[in-house]
Scaffold this active site. Structure first.
Site, short mmCIF file in Angstrom:
data_model
loop_
_atom_site.label_atom_id
_atom_site.label_comp_id
_atom_site.label_asym_id
_atom_site.label_seq_id
_atom_site.Cartn_x
_atom_site.Cartn_y
_atom_site.Cartn_z
N GLU A 1 0.82 -1.21 0.00
CA GLU A 1 0.00 0.00 0.00
C GLU A 1 0.86 1.26 0.00
OE1 GLU A 1 -2.72 2.00 -0.77
OE2 GLU A 1 -3.82 0.38 0.21
N ASP B 1 0.82 4.06 -2.95
CA ASP B 1 0.36 5.42 -2.71
C ASP B 1 1.43 6.46 -3.03
OD1 ASP B 1 -2.03 4.37 -1.91
OD2 ASP B 1 -1.68 4.61 0.23
N SER C 1 -7.77 1.36 -3.51
CA SER C 1 -6.49 1.88 -2.99
C SER C 1 -5.66 2.47 -4.12
CB SER C 1 -5.70 0.76 -2.32
OG SER C 1 -6.30 0.35 -1.11
#
Length: 567
Positions: A288, A292, A485
């Site tokens: 993640e 990001d 996400s």
């Protein structure tokens, strides 16, 4: 089940003094812990409880009006965001609330610390034995069955009757927040067959984007410029939780592979709270966190990106969600964009903590920050796919003061990703800014899914972006991931670039976006009209013409957004 805890309540409190007797009244109670939690046994009487008291906030209706005034394009106050001090003046509890609660705690020999910039949160630590008497509560140890994580909670607690109007709630007490998840791996395309997509001057989308989404695909799909940003104060913040670490070397490899026009040394800064860190051991790189940072640094060309790593030493018991917002609210110059790819199922939070967090997002929005959250990856069944008999909304997407981002898949045309979280909140009522478009959708929906969702709740997502077969670099190798996400940092980057252009012209940042999105900018998106978000044994909601609870208004059209924001 909790009877044995009474023994702890009856024990004398040695070092801290016995709480003074007052007329107590039940303040919060739940029937049982959520199914994902099992009681282990009574909490040890000498175990330390880190508690927080949320005081009733001052004038949140006034703050909401001020937020809407500065966020609605037709308002004379549009863009005139509030200062840190102005926001805190709205939020600060009444002096009589502060005095009454402090007197109660002082009478019981409890030292408190202010835990928020506006003083609406107080924190203190006491033994379970004292907390049991103070709050007339039975505390037990509960285990989250899938993760093994344990916590001390109660099913109900009381406070003095004369403090009912001064205390919003005592936390965490009855909150059973589940640990949340990051993106899922997609089936990777073998390296030998993967075509690295380069940008084209006519912005056509290469066929290889059907099987592999890269920054160049996103730029071509949405018309995102590649020119570097100019304004050093236009900061984009990326939330990091659960010891997900963003690896600098992986980012450099990502840029070399997918953004060769940017210097491979382009990177992000780091802020650490709650004992957070950002371990650079390649084997500890987080899926993640890498996603990001790679899709903010790699899309928002040269916009200053900060990775805010929230450690496990958080005492807010919502995995640092409250701590990160209070941290940002305490800054004099907060980021102009915040993107978060984590969340909860709404039923895992009480309405009180949900409202308090939502109010915190309102505070940050009033100061000029655009806040993005991924809408979840379980379709109508919540943050992740699960068995359910009614639709499960996610949080914070159900909060009306954030912008919720759904997911799409494919190109020419884009369709709704079947995992795209969407639906209607059971806590937050439908805000006026979206009433017309939601009413239109519900009329077209008819009786489909009747009784499975709250037709009058805040509807989400608001907009969407690519969320499947997205290329990242992890431990030095390219791989693919999927989920909303992916969609959130892509969308945040679009608006960070718009803010850069606005700042270059001496204009304020966009701030809270939803009143803009549902008015003058609602035509600045490519409408997604195919697909659905199944779950709970249903097909979920269908994507239809106009706004829908699968992809919102659709995916960004950068040129149209420039016009909508006055560029």
């Amino acid at each position: 089940m909790l009877v044995s805890t009474l023994l702890a309540i009856c024990l004398p409190v040695l070092a801290h003094g016995k709480p003074l007797a007052r007329s107590l009244q039940v303040h919060e109670a739940i029937k049982a812990a959520p199914p994902a939690f099992q009681v282990v046994g009574p909490a040890a009487s000498d175990a330390t409880l880190d508690l927080r008291i949320a005081l009733v906030q001052g004038d949140m209706a006034g703050l909401e009006k001020a937020l809407m005034d500065v966020s609605t394009p037709s308002s004379a106050q549009y863009g005139q965001h509030l200062s840190k001090e102005e926001v805190e003046a709205f939020v600060a509890p009444k002096p009589e609330s502060v005095a009454a609660v402090n007197a109660w705690l002082k009478d019981n020999d409890i030292d408190v610390t202010k835990a928020s910039p506006a003083g609406d949160w107080l924190s203190f630590s006491i033994p379970v034995s004292k907390a049991s008497e103070l709050l007339d509560a039975d505390f037990s140890v509960y285990k989250h069955t899938s993760s093994g994580k344990t916590s001390i909670r109660t099913l109900r607690y009381s406070i003095p009757s004369e403090l009912q109007d001064h205390i919003d709630f005592v936390h965490p007490t009855v909150v059973f927040a589940r640990p949340f998840h990051g993106p899922a791996f997609s089936k990777p395309v073998p390296s030998s067959k993967r075509e690295l997509v380069q940008r084209t001057s006519d912005a056509t989308v290469p066929a290889s984007c059907q099987s592999s989404i890269t920054p160049a695909c996103v730029q071509a799909l949405y018309g995102i410029p590649t020119a570097p940003a100019n304004v050093s104060t236009n900061q984009l913040a990326v939330s990091g939780f659960i010891e997900q670490f963003a690896n600098q070397k992986d980012l450099s490899t990502f840029l070399t592979t997918f953004r060769p026009d940017l210097p491979a040394s382009t990177t992000f800064s780091t802020q650490l709270i709650d004992g957070g860190s950002n371990d650079q051991n390649p084997s500890n790189a987080g899926i993640e966190a890498n996603l990001d940072t790679q899709y903010t640094v790699g899309i928002a060309s040269e916009v200053p990106v900060v990775f805010v790593s929230v450690g496990e030493d958080n005492q807010d018991d919502v995995d640092g969600f409250l701590d990160i917002i209070n941290f940002l609210l305490g800054e004099d110059n907060q980021p102009k964009v915040l993107t978060t790819s984590y969340g909860f199922n709404e039923p895992d939070l009480t309405a009180r903590i949900g409202n308090n967090l939502c109010n915190a997002y309102m505070q940050l929005g009033a100061r000029g920050t655009s806040i993005f959250f991924s809408s979840g990856d379980g379709g109508v069944s919540g943050s992740q796919s699960q068995s359910c008999t009614t639709f499960i909304p996610t949080f914070p997407s159900g909060c009306p003061f954030v912008t919720s981002i759904g997911g799409t898949s494919g190109v020419n045309p884009e369709v709704a990703a079947d995992f795209s979280g969407g639906g209607f909140s059971n806590i937050f009522p439908q805000p006026s800014y979206q009433a017309d478009v939601v009413s239109g959708y519900l009329a077209a929906l008819g009786n489909t899914n009747a009784g499975l969702f709250n037709r009058s709740g805040r509807a989400f997502p608001d907009i969407s972006a690519q969320g499947e077969r997205v290329e990242i670099v992890l431990e030095g190798r390219t791989t693919q991931v999927a989920g909303t996400s992916c969609s959130a940092p892509i969308t945040a980057s679009v608006f960070a670039l718009l803010n850069d252009e606005l700042a270059s012209q001496g204009k304020p940042p966009l701030g809270f976006l939803n009143p803009l999105l549902y008015s003058t900018a609602k035509g600045a998106f490519t409408d997604i009209t195919s697909g659905s978000n199944p779950g709970c044994g249903t097909n979920g909601f269908p994507a239809l013409t106009g706004w829908d609870p699968v992809t919102g208004f659709g995916t960004p059209n950068y040129a149209a957004l420039r016009s909508a924001v006055g560029l």
